[in-house]
Design an enzyme around this catalytic site. Structure first.
Site, PDB file in Angstrom:
ATOM      1  CG  ASP A   1      -1.876   1.157   1.255  1.00 35.61           C
ATOM      2  OD1 ASP A   1      -3.022   0.965   0.819  1.00 35.61           O
ATOM      3  OD2 ASP A   1      -1.478   2.252   1.709  1.00 35.61           O
TER       4      ASP A   1
ATOM      5  CG  ASN B   1      -4.630  11.432  -5.355  1.00 34.55           C
ATOM      6  OD1 ASN B   1      -4.033  11.602  -6.415  1.00 34.55           O
ATOM      7  ND2 ASN B   1      -5.281  10.328  -5.066  1.00 34.55           N
TER       8      ASN B   1
ATOM      9  CG  ASP C   1      -4.331   8.987 -12.269  1.00 27.73           C
ATOM     10  OD1 ASP C   1      -4.737   8.486 -11.190  1.00 27.73           O
ATOM     11  OD2 ASP C   1      -5.076   9.525 -13.109  1.00 27.73           O
TER      12      ASP C   1
ATOM     13  CD  GLU D   1      -4.519   4.144  -1.284  1.00 24.60           C
ATOM     14  OE1 GLU D   1      -4.667   4.584  -0.134  1.00 24.60           O
ATOM     15  OE2 GLU D   1      -5.398   4.216  -2.176  1.00 24.60           O
TER      16      GLU D   1
END
Length: 466
Positions: A322, A330, A339, A365
């Protein structure tokens, strides 16, 4: 589903005989005279049969193709005159097959089954292209076509077919039965084989080659043409019913051989296109569009097969990785950078794993890594290598700045004994591992709990499930 055959015949006696034969063969039959052709073709049939009583069958063939358009069915012509010139004229006009009348029922039905079977790939390809255009998908760009290979297989140094045609873009070779089945032949793609079943060369080993070619991985999709003696209808029936694409008598004109081979190669090309289309569709269904990794659906199916195939002494490792503080990335840099981070991490995970390992995106993620054969020490070393690789490779942005990225990993081990223990706890007795029996959920949950512990202990570390 019952195939529908339209019989066009001007003799009432022949109409009755042909209709009875096809009805007994469980075909859905519509019958009419040549003057009723348009009405018979209102609903396009799976095949059209032009009987011997049609005065000018060759002239009627183009009209049938025009009427049925892109979905034109195969056309079989029954004729009392099957001299090479007459056969060739009908085939060049658009007929699929020309048979001598009166007919041998077994040979006729074998030919009918064959032409209906061969027509379906063309119809399916047309349907897919129409559907793609309706959805606005562009047709795939044309690819470079390599030279095709056509192999004539004969135990005779001088094969029966003397007047052999040249075909543009086709390399023709000759070899014996043993050469075709050799290990070396498996590395060379062949578009079509021609098998000589004529005369004294029609031995049991030669005839056994046809099912062998259809059974082997490297030859099962090739076109197969069988050459047989002109009056040996039984050979044609056996060839077609055992998987031959076409069966050709040796008394046909050179131009007919060329025409038939071109059709066999065209059918092979269409089938190859359909297979590639299917493979591409499957690939789209199991791939994550952002990272190119396999998706959760594929990963679960892969794990189910892996678990069911474990020997008692074969361990495997399952990791969930993770990205740490991904929401902050973000929020700070925007979703475009987020992304980019996902793609870069996916690439780094793939670079640090073996070709036999699985890397998949579970969603968000989170990534799943499966090491098919690995003990705990090897898996722990691999997990640390993955963590270090990501942590030492900040993501460079267009403005020259860098985004530091780290991952936390939860690692769990599995083997047949552990699976049986989980199965016993759930009181499951079926030998197969399915997605619905909870075993896979338990396996993933164990790695997930180890991941949460890695997060709770400060992130950027590996924790092993206990």
């Amino acid at each position: 589903m019952t195939s529908r055959v339209a019989i066009i015949e001007d003799s009432s006696v022949a109409r009755m005989l042909l209709s009875s034969l096809l009805t007994a063969g469980h075909y859905d039959v519509s019958v009419g005279a040549s003057s009723e052709t348009d009405a018979l073709l209102e609903l396009p049939p799976d095949a059209v049969l032009l009987g011997p009583g049609v005065e000018d069958a060759v002239a009627l063939i183009p009209a049938i193709r025009t009427k049925t358009g892109a979905s034109a069915p195969p056309i079989l012509v029954l004729s009392r005159d099957t001299a090479p010139a007459q056969r060739l004229a009908a085939l060049q006009a658009g007929a699929t097959e020309v048979l001598r009348y009166p007919i041998d029922a077994g040979h006729f039905l074998a030919r009918l089954r064959s032409v209906i079977r061969s027509a379906e790939p063309f119809r399916e390809l047309r349907r897919r292209r129409v559907a793609s255009m309706q959805f606005g998908f562009a047709e795939s760009a044309a690819t470079f076509e390599r030279q095709k290979r056509l192999v004539l297989v004969s135990e005779n140094a001088e094969p029966s077919m003397i007047d052999w045609p040249d075909l543009p873009g086709v390399r023709q070779e000759r070899c014996g039965r043993r050469e075709v089945l050799s290990a070396d032949a498996q590395t060379r793609q062949v578009e079509a084989f021609v098998l000589d079943w004529s005369g004294t060369f029609s031995t049991a080993p030669v005839r056994q080659l046809l099912p062998e070619l259809r059974a082997r991985v490297h030859t099962r999709h090739a076109g197969i043409v069988v050459l047989h003696d002109p009056d040996d209808d039984l050979a044609a029936v056996q060839a077609l019913d055992n998987g031959a694409t076409d069966a050709v008598p040796l008394d046909v004109a050179r131009e007919e051989i060329a025409l038939r081979l071109e059709r066999v190669l065209a059918l092979k090309g269409v089938k190859d296109t359909l297979r590639r289309s299917t493979e591409a569709s499957v690939e789209l269904a199991v791939r994550d569009s952002l990272t190119g990794l396999y998706n959760r659906r594929y990963a679960e199916a892969y794990l189910a097969d892996l678990v069911s195939d474990r020997a008692a002494d074969q361990a495997f490792a399952l990791m969930i990785a993770d990205i740490d503080h991904f929401k902050a990335i973000n929020d700070t840099y925007g979703h475009a950078v987020g992304d980019m981070v996902l793609r870069k991490v996916a690439d780094q995970l793939c670079q640090q794993t073996r070709a036999v390992d699985l890397v998949a995106r579970l969603g968000g993620e989170e990534f799943l890594i499966v090491l098919a054969e690995s003990n705990l020490a090897q898996a722990r070393h691999a997990a640390d290598r993955l963590r270090n690789r990501v942590g030492r490779s900040p993501i460079k942005l267009d403005d020259g700045s860098e985004v530091a990225v780290t991952v936390s990993l939860g690692l769990s081990m599995g083997d047949a004994r552990m699976i049986e223990r989980l199965r016993g706890e759930r009181r499951l007795t079926a030998p197969a591992i399915g997605l619905g029996d909870g075993i896979l959920s338990d396996l993933i949950s164990r790695a997930d709990r180890a991941l949460y512990r890695a997060k709770a202990l400060g992130r950027n570390q590996v924790q092993v499930a206990v």
